[in-house]
Design an enzyme around this catalytic site. Sequence first.
Site, PDB file in Angstrom:
ATOM      1  N   GLY A 142      17.225 -16.810  61.348  1.00 52.70           N
ATOM      2  CA  GLY A 142      17.264 -15.549  60.613  1.00 52.70           C
ATOM      3  C   GLY A 142      16.291 -15.602  59.449  1.00 52.70           C
ATOM      4  O   GLY A 142      15.239 -16.247  59.519  1.00 52.70           O
ATOM      5  N   SER A 143      16.685 -14.983  58.338  1.00 56.19           N
ATOM      6  CA  SER A 143      15.751 -14.846  57.216  1.00 56.19           C
ATOM      7  C   SER A 143      15.463 -16.161  56.512  1.00 56.19           C
ATOM      8  O   SER A 143      14.522 -16.247  55.719  1.00 56.19           O
ATOM      9  CB  SER A 143      16.310 -13.855  56.197  1.00 56.19           C
ATOM     10  N   THR A 144      16.250 -17.223  56.795  1.00 52.08           N
ATOM     11  CA  THR A 144      15.934 -18.510  56.160  1.00 52.08           C
ATOM     12  C   THR A 144      14.613 -19.045  56.701  1.00 52.08           C
ATOM     13  O   THR A 144      14.074 -20.010  56.189  1.00 52.08           O
ATOM     14  CB  THR A 144      17.046 -19.567  56.419  1.00 52.08           C
TER      15      THR A 144
END
Lengths: 640, 380
Positions: free
Chosen positions: A327-329
């Site tokens: 995801g956004s990590t």
Amino acid sequence: MSAYGPAGEKNQRYGYRLLAACAFMLAGFIVLVMRLYVLQVERHAYYSTRAEDNRIALLPIVPHRGSISDRNGAVLARNYVAYTLEITPSRTELELEETIKQLATFIEIEPKDKRRFYKLLAESRKFESVPIRTRLSDDEVARFIAERYRFPGVEVQARLFRDYPQGTTASHIVGYIGRINDRDVEQIEKRQATGNYRNTEHIGKSGVEAFYEDALHGTTGIEEVEVNVRGRAVRRLSSVPAVVGSSLELTIDIELQKVAEAAFGARRGALAALDPATGEVLALVSTPTFDPNLFVDGISSHEWKKLNDSPDHPLLNRAIYSAYPPGSTFKPFMAMAALNSGKRVLGQAIYDPGYFDLGGHRFMDDKVGGHGMVDLHRSLVVSCNTYYYMLAHDLGIDSIAAFMAKLGLGSRTGLDLPGEAEGVLPSPEWKRRRFSNPAAQRWQGGDTISVGIGQGYNAYTPIQMATALSVLVNKGKFFRPHVARYVVDSHGQRREVEQGPVSQVALKPEHVAAVKRGMEDVNKVGTGARAFAGAPYTSGGKTGTAQVYSLRGRGYAGRTNERLRDHSWFIAYAPADEPKIVLAVLVENGGFGAVSAAPIARQVMDFHLSGQRANQPAAEDEEASEAEDDDPDADEHGGE
Amino acid sequence: MGEWRINPWQSLKTVLRPLDPVLLLILVALMVYAVVLMVSASSDRIESQLIHMALALALMWVVACIPSQRLLSLALPLYLVGVALLVAVLLFGEVSKGAQRWLNIGVTRIQPSELMKIAMPLMLAWFFQKREGHIGWREFIVASALFAAPVALIVKQPDLGTSLLVAAAGLYVIFFAGLSWKLILPALVAGIVAISAVAMFGDTLCQPDFAWPGLRDYQKQRVCTLLDPTRDPLNKGFHIIQSTIAIGSGGVDGKGWMQGTQTHLSFLPERHTDFIFAVLAEEFGLIGALLLLLMYFALLARGAYIAAIAPTLGTRLLAGAVTMIFFTYVFVNMGMVSGILPVVGVPLPFISYGGTALVTLCLGVGILMSIRHGKLALKR
């Protein structure tokens, strides 16, 4: 002869008979002498060997297994002596069932002891003794000794048992030992260690118990004894003592581990906390956990079923085996790739209209209408998807894959635990190998765009994410993550397990600083701000959400809705200037990373950096905060 | 003599005269050897074996003092009592180790088959002497009947070792009495053929469902185990394997007294009784074994000499048979311990622990002495 004898003819006949008899006896003597000559002269060497073989037995002396402790010396695995009642089936006089029945008249033998006995019996090698009862009380030992003469082939043995005093804490790291089975025997043979495992009954099955099996086991000694016909040793002739197994000092801080495990509460998930300066694993959590002590005497089938059939898969080490879309990590690493490749330069901004258009297909930003002008710093703080759609498009999948590979994503980190997964670092090459259908094998332009925001095919384990972040905050120094610090041999000699970085990724310090600034602002004003409000140290972080429903949601159909929720990620480091801890947290079906994963990271960092313990589990205010997160005005949450 | 005053020296000489110094010397040598071995094999039994020896020597002396003709005249009553006791054993005997051998007569238990070892040759020798000059086929048929009855009774107990020795004793007398070679040779050939057949086709014959006519299962097992000791290495074959290892590992000069590992670590079964020869061969080697064989050789040679000089047909038959019985003991025991004969319960004469066999053997020596004494008396 004399006049009193019978007629001469008769007498002569008797004389012949007597001569014949003498000849017969002489022949008999010759046969005997020949036989003795054959046995005592011709075959003397052979029979001497046979007599020596009869007389001398080589008894292996099994070494004590090394102990395991954490970085501060807290014991994680140790040995203790207990008495077991063991039966050698080949030496009993009565039928097994009858023997057990008679033993049961004065020693408590439960049905589960009998079940385990028969299970072990089926697995054991010939002439091996098999325990019918473990941990006898002194009373029971005394009672058996009094009755012992009635039970040939049954003995009380003092055995070393493995004990895991921390119970369920850190069980995935420490692992457990179990009785050697056929598969282990095969492995031992392959390692050509059969001699060293003579009479050894247990072997490391998982965790460091398995990974450091060689060091922990030690070297088996040999005692040459004279035995009598019953196989009992009557005299010791010579001996080579056993060498005690090395003990292990782990990098784990068991107190930190406890804090981290407690922070998860009842939620499923994983956490990997590293010291970026060394690659030492400070805590490695996978919840739910299990009690390794269950395995020591041979786990009962009931307990095994419970662990194995649980939908929560407690035996699974999620931190190193389960790969989740980041995801956004993923965005900090994308940002790093952008600066490193020169496709983006500091201060450069793009316009986010709220979507990215690729060949007529629109990839939407989470924020309706877009974030407007977004530079690299803001793209991290507000987690702007459009910025990364464009970036991925500009970089191209090959360049993304090549850079991420250098950070260790998509390959095993080399952590010293068995069963690490590779994860998936998608690339055209990977897709060709992964799929067999030619249509599915072709890499699509849209695939690259999804990868840009950490969705799509890519999937990484928590330990990989923590390692990659370590490399980043370390300005490119790549340390292999490891859970063992020192192997201490029987002489007290300490050998360091890992020394120095294994590679150096070329990262420019100003680029690293820019990405870090973005992550630090995430914790100040972005999605991590709430979790890190009032922290007595500076930190950087990034939340993320891994989509579940489309990928594996079907597997959970029929279960509660909770299982269909997205996985929640948080990666972080602290303190900001010179990080002492880097971590990756994943909460399965935790929803937004900011809500469930980030508070866990806060608790772990609080304890590690300032020794503070949280008074309550991180998840306690989950319901309340979730409502808040649904607020459409929460601009900064963006795509997480 | 006949004087009122007794000359102690003279009377001692009279009493000692029947003892043949040669036989006595050999016997004492054997018994010393036996004690030396017993110290190693089973030292706590020495005392009782010494008592057995004293008793056996005393009985031997008594027998030696009885004139041989008088001994022969005891044949019929002894024989009849023996057979009666055997019948009694069959009807009321005690069972021990799968065989009915013992008869409890209140005070003690006796084994009547042991008595038959003496009574059988005595009876046949007496019978042939009685019919001297008229020995024809009728006599041999009667002798066969006298021989067969007790042997059959002992086989039925069942006791293979003793029936073998009793049968041998009877057959030796019949042989010396002049049974035609025409009958002896076919029997010998048949015996050799039977033994080689067993040796060659042992595998088939030893199948568990293959019953042997006339033999009990345990007897069949003994023969089969001899043919292939590894068939059953932990049970019946164990004895033979361990005793051959003991003998073979002894080598030429042995491991030394009390140093036998097979003996002292209990690998050797029955080491103080039937298998004591293995103790000897392990600890004293080939040299020790040859020394023992030499003693036996001297014993047999002396026996053969007495048989040759015996004055009457009865005493000749008796002396020849007794000598041959000694040989049979020696050969069967050493043969079985060294693995060339099946394990039948035959002790090593004068060496194995046990009172019964020792008494029987010493009675045999007493008979030889009595015969020699009778001959000397005649000469004088």
